[in-house]
Design an enzyme around this catalytic site. Sequence first.
Site, short mmCIF file in Angstrom:
data_model
loop_
_atom_site.label_atom_id
_atom_site.label_comp_id
_atom_site.label_asym_id
_atom_site.label_seq_id
_atom_site.Cartn_x
_atom_site.Cartn_y
_atom_site.Cartn_z
N HIS A 119 38.43 -0.55 0.78
CA HIS A 119 36.96 -0.30 0.60
C HIS A 119 36.67 -0.78 -1.04
O HIS A 119 37.68 -0.12 -1.73
CB HIS A 119 36.14 1.23 1.29
CG HIS A 119 34.60 0.65 1.46
ND1 HIS A 119 34.45 1.16 0.07
CD2 HIS A 119 33.75 1.19 2.24
CE1 HIS A 119 33.02 1.69 0.48
NE2 HIS A 119 32.82 1.25 1.04
N ASP A 196 42.41 7.80 1.25
CA ASP A 196 40.86 7.55 1.56
C ASP A 196 41.65 7.77 3.37
O ASP A 196 41.75 6.69 3.92
CB ASP A 196 40.45 6.43 1.63
CG ASP A 196 39.13 6.03 1.92
OD1 ASP A 196 38.42 6.94 2.55
OD2 ASP A 196 38.78 4.89 1.38
N GLN A 199 37.58 7.48 6.89
CA GLN A 199 36.96 6.61 8.74
C GLN A 199 38.01 7.67 9.64
O GLN A 199 37.71 7.30 10.91
CB GLN A 199 38.09 5.48 8.50
CG GLN A 199 37.44 4.37 7.99
CD GLN A 199 35.67 4.26 8.89
OE1 GLN A 199 35.78 4.09 9.96
NE2 GLN A 199 34.93 3.74 7.52
N LYS A 222 30.27 10.41 7.84
CA LYS A 222 31.16 9.92 9.25
C LYS A 222 31.92 10.66 10.39
O LYS A 222 32.43 10.22 10.91
CB LYS A 222 32.03 8.99 8.34
CG LYS A 222 31.42 7.94 7.54
CD LYS A 222 32.74 7.23 7.05
CE LYS A 222 32.15 6.15 5.43
NZ LYS A 222 30.98 4.81 6.61
N CYS A 360 31.82 -3.87 3.05
CA CYS A 360 32.27 -2.68 1.36
C CYS A 360 34.12 -3.38 1.01
O CYS A 360 34.84 -3.03 1.11
CB CYS A 360 31.96 -1.82 0.86
SG CYS A 360 30.13 -2.10 1.50
#
Length: 402
Positions: A119, A196, A199, A222, A360
């Site tokens: 991203h 990260d 997700q 999210k 993104c």
Amino acid sequence: MTFNNQQFRQQFPLIMESDQCYFDSAATSQKPQMVIDVINEYYTSQNANVHRAAHKLSAVATAKFELARTNIGKFIGCHNSKEIIFTKGTTEAINLIAQSYGRANIKAHHNIVVSVSEHHANIVPWQQLCLETGAQLRVIPLTSTHEFDLLTANELIDENTAIVAVAHASNVTGVINPIGHLIKLAKEVGAVSVIDGAQTVAHLPIDVDKLDCDFFVFSGHKMYGPTGIGILYGKEVILEAMPVWQCGGEMIKKVSFNGTTFNQLPFKFEPGTPNISGVLGLSAAVDFIKAQDSDAAHQYENQLTNYLAQELKKIDETTIIGNVSDKLSVISFIVDDEHPSDIATLLNQHNIAVRSGHHCAMPLMEYLNIDGTIRISIAPYNTLEEVDKLIEAIKKALEFLI
């Protein structure tokens, strides 16, 4: 245990009251009533600023605020509340690491390793840091199945690597990345690892202690929580050594014109009035997730995702990007000679919400030589009937365009 989809769906007021088939949970998930109730309760009966005040409302708010920190930390396997920093989201968390740890430690001879599928939030902060310091940004390519090329990764991560920053899973393809292997490679050369988890945190069990990563970041919105709140987990010894990033109230112990003494962790990195309702809402989202049968919910998501992939493959004009078995409930696809936004616009006319464009992840699109994709992200509140409606709407869109 069998997953009860209807029981799950009924906890989401927008899902129950809207006529839209919502397939955009990778961008932001819908919110269960219990999260909405906690935020509403704070503003209607507990509203006060946290820390320092002597009155009852502030004491109650502060206690709930710090209990939320502990609750969220334990959810990801962290049992030291000093290691949980509240941020606005994943993006701010990565920027904090880049600007604080990065500026203090990165020199011209260093390199920072990311992947081509990251991203923008996990590319641009490191890119800017490299421009400022003269360090080199190195990029892990993908295989033909859109997974990390680990042979090349092994070569890119060397004795001059200072940071390895990768997503737990791609926000475009849903492919789950081998972060355990990359964390190990980083450790072998003395580099810090930044994961990260935006997700994955709503879909997979996370244990930062077992992962042994140096940093893990994610966003609340999210994972059934509110927008504008996120988490930076960092190992205490690293956070202690990092300089302050933003300055203001709360992150100080003493201020005078002769100098300022900064506060201890975690407040050192939390200047100003925090997003109190967001923190309480995120803690409620954690409670919501913990109350579910996560294995059954994940299995249900996989069933819907596999069925969708199977049906998409029957449509000759579509091509799935990242068609592998080890992935989240995300499917990105392209249609021959058609722009993704045209497909998404036509699907919206059938009350079907999907995401289209570069997501993104423009470097990934350039790498794949495509303009973008149509991304379908599935959550446990989706149904088989909705997937069937989606497939029929795609077919009708193609009939109109081709």
